[in-house]
Each structure stands twice: as structure tokens, then as C-alpha cells.
Design a protein around this motif. Structure first.
Motif, PDB file in Angstrom:
ATOM      1  N   GLU A 120      20.524  14.946   8.967  1.00  0.00           N
ATOM      2  CA  GLU A 120      19.886  15.942   8.101  1.00  0.00           C
ATOM      3  C   GLU A 120      20.835  17.110   7.836  1.00  0.00           C
ATOM      4  OE1 GLU A 120      16.021  18.819   8.461  1.00  0.00           O
ATOM      5  OE2 GLU A 120      15.826  16.781   9.252  1.00  0.00           O
ATOM      6  N   ILE A 121      21.520  17.574   8.891  1.00  0.00           N
ATOM      7  CA  ILE A 121      22.496  18.661   8.742  1.00  0.00           C
ATOM      8  C   ILE A 121      23.612  18.223   7.788  1.00  0.00           C
ATOM      9  CG2 ILE A 121      24.275  19.995   9.953  1.00  0.00           C
ATOM     10  CD1 ILE A 121      22.321  19.995  12.387  1.00  0.00           C
ATOM     11  N   ALA A 161      16.622  10.874  17.653  1.00  0.00           N
ATOM     12  CA  ALA A 161      16.201  12.160  17.094  1.00  0.00           C
ATOM     13  C   ALA A 161      17.411  13.058  16.861  1.00  0.00           C
ATOM     14  CB  ALA A 161      15.200  12.838  18.032  1.00  0.00           C
ATOM     15  N   GLU A 162      18.328  13.051  17.802  1.00  0.00           N
ATOM     16  CA  GLU A 162      19.559  13.847  17.668  1.00  0.00           C
ATOM     17  C   GLU A 162      20.369  13.364  16.465  1.00  0.00           C
ATOM     18  OE1 GLU A 162      23.023  13.715  20.632  1.00  0.00           O
ATOM     19  OE2 GLU A 162      21.655  15.224  21.452  1.00  0.00           O
ATOM     20  N   GLN A 163      20.465  12.049  16.315  1.00  0.00           N
ATOM     21  CA  GLN A 163      21.207  11.477  15.178  1.00  0.00           C
ATOM     22  C   GLN A 163      20.529  11.832  13.859  1.00  0.00           C
ATOM     23  OE1 GLN A 163      24.291   9.939  15.425  1.00  0.00           O
ATOM     24  NE2 GLN A 163      24.195  10.324  13.231  1.00  0.00           N
ATOM     25  N   ASP A 164      19.180  11.767  13.840  1.00  0.00           N
ATOM     26  CA  ASP A 164      18.437  12.155  12.636  1.00  0.00           C
ATOM     27  C   ASP A 164      18.731  13.603  12.274  1.00  0.00           C
ATOM     28  OD1 ASP A 164      17.335   9.640  12.507  1.00  0.00           O
ATOM     29  OD2 ASP A 164      15.354  10.241  13.292  1.00  0.00           O
ATOM     30  N   GLU A 165      18.763  14.456  13.300  1.00  0.00           N
ATOM     31  CA  GLU A 165      19.052  15.884  13.077  1.00  0.00           C
ATOM     32  C   GLU A 165      20.464  16.059  12.529  1.00  0.00           C
ATOM     33  OE1 GLU A 165      19.210  19.811  15.881  1.00  0.00           O
ATOM     34  OE2 GLU A 165      17.660  18.319  16.335  1.00  0.00           O
ATOM     35  N   LEU A 166      21.415  15.340  13.104  1.00  0.00           N
ATOM     36  CA  LEU A 166      22.800  15.421  12.613  1.00  0.00           C
ATOM     37  C   LEU A 166      22.901  14.905  11.180  1.00  0.00           C
ATOM     38  CD1 LEU A 166      24.786  14.257  15.792  1.00  0.00           C
ATOM     39  CD2 LEU A 166      24.665  16.575  14.849  1.00  0.00           C
TER      40      LEU A 166
END
Length: 139
Positions: free
Chosen positions: A128-129, A121-126
Motif C-alpha cells: 500500500e505504501i 499484513a506487513e506485506q500488504d502495508e508495504l
């Protein structure tokens, strides 16, 4: 998310500890019985020596020796019973340890899955950013 295995772990750990206490008690009983046999065996030479001092002592020694033999037989029977109980307890303790390890392993896997999904999830967020930034910079 799957439920924590902590309650099962605590219960399994409690069971292991209780069985270990019972095993320690059986070990103490076994040691006490062996001590009784050793004390009986140690008293025989003293009684034999005393028996040679008089005819009455010699006659009394026969009864004493038979009583010692019978007492040792009784103690050995008790020792055998303790050993049977210890064998059964060892089996139960082994099963309890196996259950404890199984629950601990399940919990480790559950926590690893949670950690992995958090990292994803953290990687997905990164990602996306990064896409948003990349989108802005290309305009």
C-alpha cells in the motif's frame, strides 16, 4: 485467532512427568526385589557350607532351603506384578507423550499461522505504501 494450546501442553507435560515418576518408582521397586533375590541366592552357599559341619546343621538346612525357595517364589510373584504394572504404565506414558506432542504440534502450527498472517499484513502495508508513493511520483 485460535486459542493457545499452552494450557493443554502444560497439563500434558505434567501428566508425562507424573507417569515418569511412577515409572521410576516401579523401577526402584523392581531393583529392590532383584536385590532381595540376589542376597537370598548369595546366602545359600554359606548355609550349605555350615550345614555340612553337623547333623543338626544338615537337618536345619533342609528347612532353610525350603524357606529360601518359598521366599524367592514370593519375590518373583511380586516382581511379575511390578512388571505388569510397568507394562500398563508404559502404555499410559506412551499415550501421554503422544498427547503432549500433538498439542505441541498444534501450538507450533497456530503460531506459524499467526506469524504468516502478520507477514502478510506487513506485506500488504508495504504494498500500500509503495502504491501511494508510486501514485505520487507519477503525477
Amino acid at each position: 485467532m485460535t486459542r493457545s494450546h499452552e494450557p493443554l501442553i502444560r497439563l500434558a507435560r505434567f501428566k508425562v512427568e507424573e507417569l515418569q515418576k511412577q515409572m521410576a518408582e516401579l523401577d526402584r521397586s523392581r531393583a529392590a526385589l532383584i536385590g532381595q533375590i540376589e542376597r537370598l541366592e548369595a546366602s545359600v552357599p554359606e548355609e550349605q557350607a555350615a550345614a555340612t559341619q553337623s547333623k543338626e546343621g544338615y537337618v536345619a538346612y533342609g528347612s532353610y532351603a525350603q524357606a529360601v525357595i518359598k521366599r524367592k517364589e514370593n519375590i518373583r510373584a511380586s516382581l511379575d506384578e511390578v512388571d505388569v504394572q510397568a507394562d500398563a504404565l508404559r502404555d499410559r506414558l506412551s499415550e501421554a507423550f503422544t498427547d503432549l506432542k500433538k498439542y505441541e504440534l498444534l501450538e507450533e502450527r497456530r503460531l506459524a499461522r499467526i506469524e504468516q498472517s502478520l507477514r502478510a499484513a506487513e506485506q500488504d502495508e508495504l504494498d500500500e505504501i509503495a502504491q501511494i508513493r508510486h501514485g505520487r511520483s507519477s503525477h
